[in-house]
Design a protein around this motif. Structure first.
Motif, PDB file in Angstrom:
ATOM      1  N   THR A 136      -3.626  -1.920   3.741  1.00 33.28           N
ATOM      2  CA  THR A 136      -3.365  -0.625   4.363  1.00 33.28           C
ATOM      3  C   THR A 136      -2.148   0.070   3.769  1.00 33.28           C
ATOM      4  O   THR A 136      -2.203   1.252   3.437  1.00 33.28           O
ATOM      5  N   LYS A 137      -1.038  -0.645   3.627  1.00 36.63           N
ATOM      6  CA  LYS A 137       0.193  -0.026   3.126  1.00 36.63           C
ATOM      7  C   LYS A 137       0.019   0.496   1.707  1.00 36.63           C
ATOM      8  O   LYS A 137       0.406   1.627   1.394  1.00 36.63           O
ATOM      9  N   GLN A 138      -0.574  -0.314   0.843  1.00 36.40           N
ATOM     10  CA  GLN A 138      -0.761   0.104  -0.544  1.00 36.40           C
ATOM     11  C   GLN A 138      -1.775   1.244  -0.645  1.00 36.40           C
ATOM     12  O   GLN A 138      -1.607   2.157  -1.458  1.00 36.40           O
ATOM     13  N   THR A 139      -2.802   1.210   0.207  1.00 39.71           N
ATOM     14  CA  THR A 139      -3.801   2.276   0.210  1.00 39.71           C
ATOM     15  C   THR A 139      -3.163   3.587   0.650  1.00 39.71           C
ATOM     16  O   THR A 139      -3.392   4.631   0.038  1.00 39.71           O
ATOM     17  N   LEU A 140      -2.355   3.545   1.707  1.00 39.62           N
ATOM     18  CA  LEU A 140      -1.660   4.753   2.164  1.00 39.62           C
ATOM     19  C   LEU A 140      -0.734   5.304   1.088  1.00 39.62           C
ATOM     20  O   LEU A 140      -0.692   6.521   0.850  1.00 39.62           O
ATOM     21  N   ARG A 141      -0.021   4.432   0.420  1.00 39.46           N
ATOM     22  CA  ARG A 141       0.901   4.858  -0.644  1.00 39.46           C
ATOM     23  C   ARG A 141       0.126   5.537  -1.778  1.00 39.46           C
ATOM     24  O   ARG A 141       0.531   6.593  -2.280  1.00 39.46           O
ATOM     25  N   ALA A 142      -0.998   4.955  -2.163  1.00 34.97           N
ATOM     26  CA  ALA A 142      -1.809   5.539  -3.239  1.00 34.97           C
ATOM     27  C   ALA A 142      -2.401   6.883  -2.813  1.00 34.97           C
ATOM     28  O   ALA A 142      -2.465   7.817  -3.619  1.00 34.97           O
ATOM     29  N   LEU A 143      -2.816   6.989  -1.556  1.00 37.61           N
ATOM     30  CA  LEU A 143      -3.340   8.262  -1.052  1.00 37.61           C
ATOM     31  C   LEU A 143      -2.259   9.335  -1.072  1.00 37.61           C
ATOM     32  O   LEU A 143      -2.515  10.488  -1.452  1.00 37.61           O
ATOM     33  N   GLU A 144      -1.053   8.978  -0.674  1.00 43.15           N
ATOM     34  CA  GLU A 144       0.053   9.926  -0.682  1.00 43.15           C
ATOM     35  C   GLU A 144       0.377  10.388  -2.101  1.00 43.15           C
ATOM     36  O   GLU A 144       0.751  11.536  -2.320  1.00 43.15           O
ATOM     37  N   ASN A 145       0.199   9.493  -3.072  1.00 41.14           N
ATOM     38  CA  ASN A 145       0.455   9.823  -4.477  1.00 41.14           C
ATOM     39  C   ASN A 145      -0.739  10.500  -5.142  1.00 41.14           C
ATOM     40  O   ASN A 145      -0.677  10.819  -6.337  1.00 41.14           O
ATOM     41  N   GLU A 146      -1.808  10.667  -4.382  1.00 37.71           N
ATOM     42  CA  GLU A 146      -3.032  11.327  -4.853  1.00 37.71           C
ATOM     43  C   GLU A 146      -3.613  10.657  -6.095  1.00 37.71           C
ATOM     44  O   GLU A 146      -4.035  11.321  -7.041  1.00 37.71           O
ATOM     45  N   THR A 147      -3.661   9.326  -6.058  1.00 37.44           N
ATOM     46  CA  THR A 147      -4.219   8.568  -7.187  1.00 37.44           C
ATOM     47  C   THR A 147      -5.493   7.819  -6.800  1.00 37.44           C
ATOM     48  O   THR A 147      -5.900   6.900  -7.503  1.00 37.44           O
ATOM     49  N   VAL A 148      -6.121   8.213  -5.688  1.00 37.37           N
ATOM     50  CA  VAL A 148      -7.263   7.466  -5.150  1.00 37.37           C
ATOM     51  C   VAL A 148      -8.575   8.217  -5.407  1.00 37.37           C
ATOM     52  O   VAL A 148      -8.674   9.408  -5.163  1.00 37.37           O
ATOM     53  N   GLU A 149      -9.558   7.472  -5.871  1.00 35.29           N
ATOM     54  CA  GLU A 149     -10.897   8.008  -6.083  1.00 35.29           C
ATOM     55  C   GLU A 149     -11.778   7.785  -4.851  1.00 35.29           C
ATOM     56  O   GLU A 149     -12.551   8.650  -4.468  1.00 35.29           O
ATOM     57  N   ALA A 150     -11.661   6.606  -4.235  1.00 35.57           N
ATOM     58  CA  ALA A 150     -12.450   6.272  -3.048  1.00 35.57           C
ATOM     59  C   ALA A 150     -11.707   5.239  -2.223  1.00 35.57           C
ATOM     60  O   ALA A 150     -10.936   4.444  -2.747  1.00 35.57           O
ATOM     61  N   VAL A 151     -11.957   5.272  -0.904  1.00 31.98           N
ATOM     62  CA  VAL A 151     -11.354   4.310   0.021  1.00 31.98           C
ATOM     63  C   VAL A 151     -12.471   3.533   0.694  1.00 31.98           C
ATOM     64  O   VAL A 151     -13.451   4.111   1.161  1.00 31.98           O
ATOM     65  N   TYR A 152     -12.320   2.220   0.738  1.00 34.67           N
ATOM     66  CA  TYR A 152     -13.268   1.342   1.425  1.00 34.67           C
ATOM     67  C   TYR A 152     -12.588   0.823   2.683  1.00 34.67           C
ATOM     68  O   TYR A 152     -11.479   0.291   2.612  1.00 34.67           O
ATOM     69  N   ILE A 153     -13.252   0.989   3.818  1.00 29.33           N
ATOM     70  CA  ILE A 153     -12.686   0.576   5.104  1.00 29.33           C
ATOM     71  C   ILE A 153     -13.667  -0.350   5.804  1.00 29.33           C
ATOM     72  O   ILE A 153     -14.857  -0.036   5.923  1.00 29.33           O
ATOM     73  N   ALA A 154     -13.172  -1.491   6.287  1.00 29.50           N
ATOM     74  CA  ALA A 154     -14.004  -2.448   7.013  1.00 29.50           C
ATOM     75  C   ALA A 154     -14.192  -1.976   8.454  1.00 29.50           C
ATOM     76  O   ALA A 154     -13.227  -1.598   9.124  1.00 29.50           O
ATOM     77  N   LEU A 155     -15.426  -1.999   8.919  1.00 31.40           N
ATOM     78  CA  LEU A 155     -15.724  -1.540  10.273  1.00 31.40           C
ATOM     79  C   LEU A 155     -15.170  -2.458  11.359  1.00 31.40           C
ATOM     80  O   LEU A 155     -14.922  -2.013  12.470  1.00 31.40           O
ATOM     81  N   ASP A 156     -14.967  -3.732  11.036  1.00 31.55           N
ATOM     82  CA  ASP A 156     -14.452  -4.646  12.050  1.00 31.55           C
ATOM     83  C   ASP A 156     -12.925  -4.708  12.088  1.00 31.55           C
ATOM     84  O   ASP A 156     -12.343  -5.447  12.868  1.00 31.55           O
ATOM     85  N   ALA A 157     -12.279  -3.900  11.263  1.00 33.28           N
ATOM     86  CA  ALA A 157     -10.812  -3.828  11.299  1.00 33.28           C
ATOM     87  C   ALA A 157     -10.378  -3.037  12.527  1.00 33.28           C
ATOM     88  O   ALA A 157     -11.111  -2.170  13.018  1.00 33.28           O
ATOM     89  N   GLU A 158      -9.192  -3.331  13.022  1.00 36.56           N
ATOM     90  CA  GLU A 158      -8.685  -2.623  14.197  1.00 36.56           C
ATOM     91  C   GLU A 158      -8.452  -1.154  13.860  1.00 36.56           C
ATOM     92  O   GLU A 158      -7.916  -0.821  12.805  1.00 36.56           O
ATOM     93  N   LEU A 159      -8.856  -0.304  14.767  1.00 37.75           N
ATOM     94  CA  LEU A 159      -8.730   1.133  14.581  1.00 37.75           C
ATOM     95  C   LEU A 159      -7.289   1.550  14.353  1.00 37.75           C
ATOM     96  O   LEU A 159      -7.007   2.432  13.526  1.00 37.75           O
ATOM     97  N   LYS A 160      -6.349   0.892  15.026  1.00 42.58           N
ATOM     98  CA  LYS A 160      -4.935   1.257  14.857  1.00 42.58           C
ATOM     99  C   LYS A 160      -4.457   0.971  13.429  1.00 42.58           C
ATOM    100  O   LYS A 160      -3.492   1.567  12.969  1.00 42.58           O
ATOM    101  N   VAL A 161      -5.151   0.086  12.733  1.00 40.95           N
ATOM    102  CA  VAL A 161      -4.807  -0.241  11.349  1.00 40.95           C
ATOM    103  C   VAL A 161      -5.429   0.762  10.381  1.00 40.95           C
ATOM    104  O   VAL A 161      -4.794   1.193   9.424  1.00 40.95           O
ATOM    105  N   THR A 162      -6.664   1.159  10.641  1.00 39.62           N
ATOM    106  CA  THR A 162      -7.399   1.976   9.670  1.00 39.62           C
ATOM    107  C   THR A 162      -7.376   3.477   9.948  1.00 39.62           C
ATOM    108  O   THR A 162      -7.711   4.266   9.072  1.00 39.62           O
ATOM    109  N   ALA A 163      -6.992   3.881  11.133  1.00 37.57           N
ATOM    110  CA  ALA A 163      -7.054   5.305  11.499  1.00 37.57           C
ATOM    111  C   ALA A 163      -6.217   6.179  10.573  1.00 37.57           C
ATOM    112  O   ALA A 163      -6.667   7.254  10.156  1.00 37.57           O
TER     113      ALA A 163
END
Length: 96
Positions: free
Chosen positions: A30-57
């Motif tokens: 989550t932390k690294q994904t958020l950092r990459a999104l903020e830096n606008e270097t992400v092509e796609a994000v994969y999110i697990a459905l069984d992860a806690e919503l507070k983690v993935t929201a």
């Protein structure tokens, strides 16, 4: 803004898992994904459905805000395996 939002069946998910294994340009967690999104270097994000919503929201919200494709997979375990790690993963970002 239109954001591509994808959900796959189990058979398609197996293909996704195999595809992620071959991608070397990714960040895991989550932390690294958020950092990459903020830096606008992400092509796609994969999110697990069984992860806690507070983690993935925050990841989902930022991906949508940035216009990044969001792909849902069924389990954190499968997402972790797809990345070649021995633990589960809630989020993975494929980098540009």
């Amino acid at each position: 803004m239109l954001v591509e939002y994808t959900f796959f069946t189990c058979m398609e998910e197996n293909f996704i898992v195999e595809s992620l294994r071959s991608i070397s340009n990714k960040v895991i967690g989550t932390k690294q994904t958020l950092r990459a999104l903020e830096n606008e270097t992400v092509e796609a994000v994969y999110i697990a459905l069984d992860a806690e919503l507070k983690v993935t929201a925050s990841v989902r919200a930022l991906a949508i805000e940035k216009g990044v494709e969001v792909v849902e997979v069924l389990t954190m375990n499968e997402l972790g395996k797809a990345c070649g790690i021995k633990v589960s993963a809630a989020c993975v970002a494929v980098l540009k």
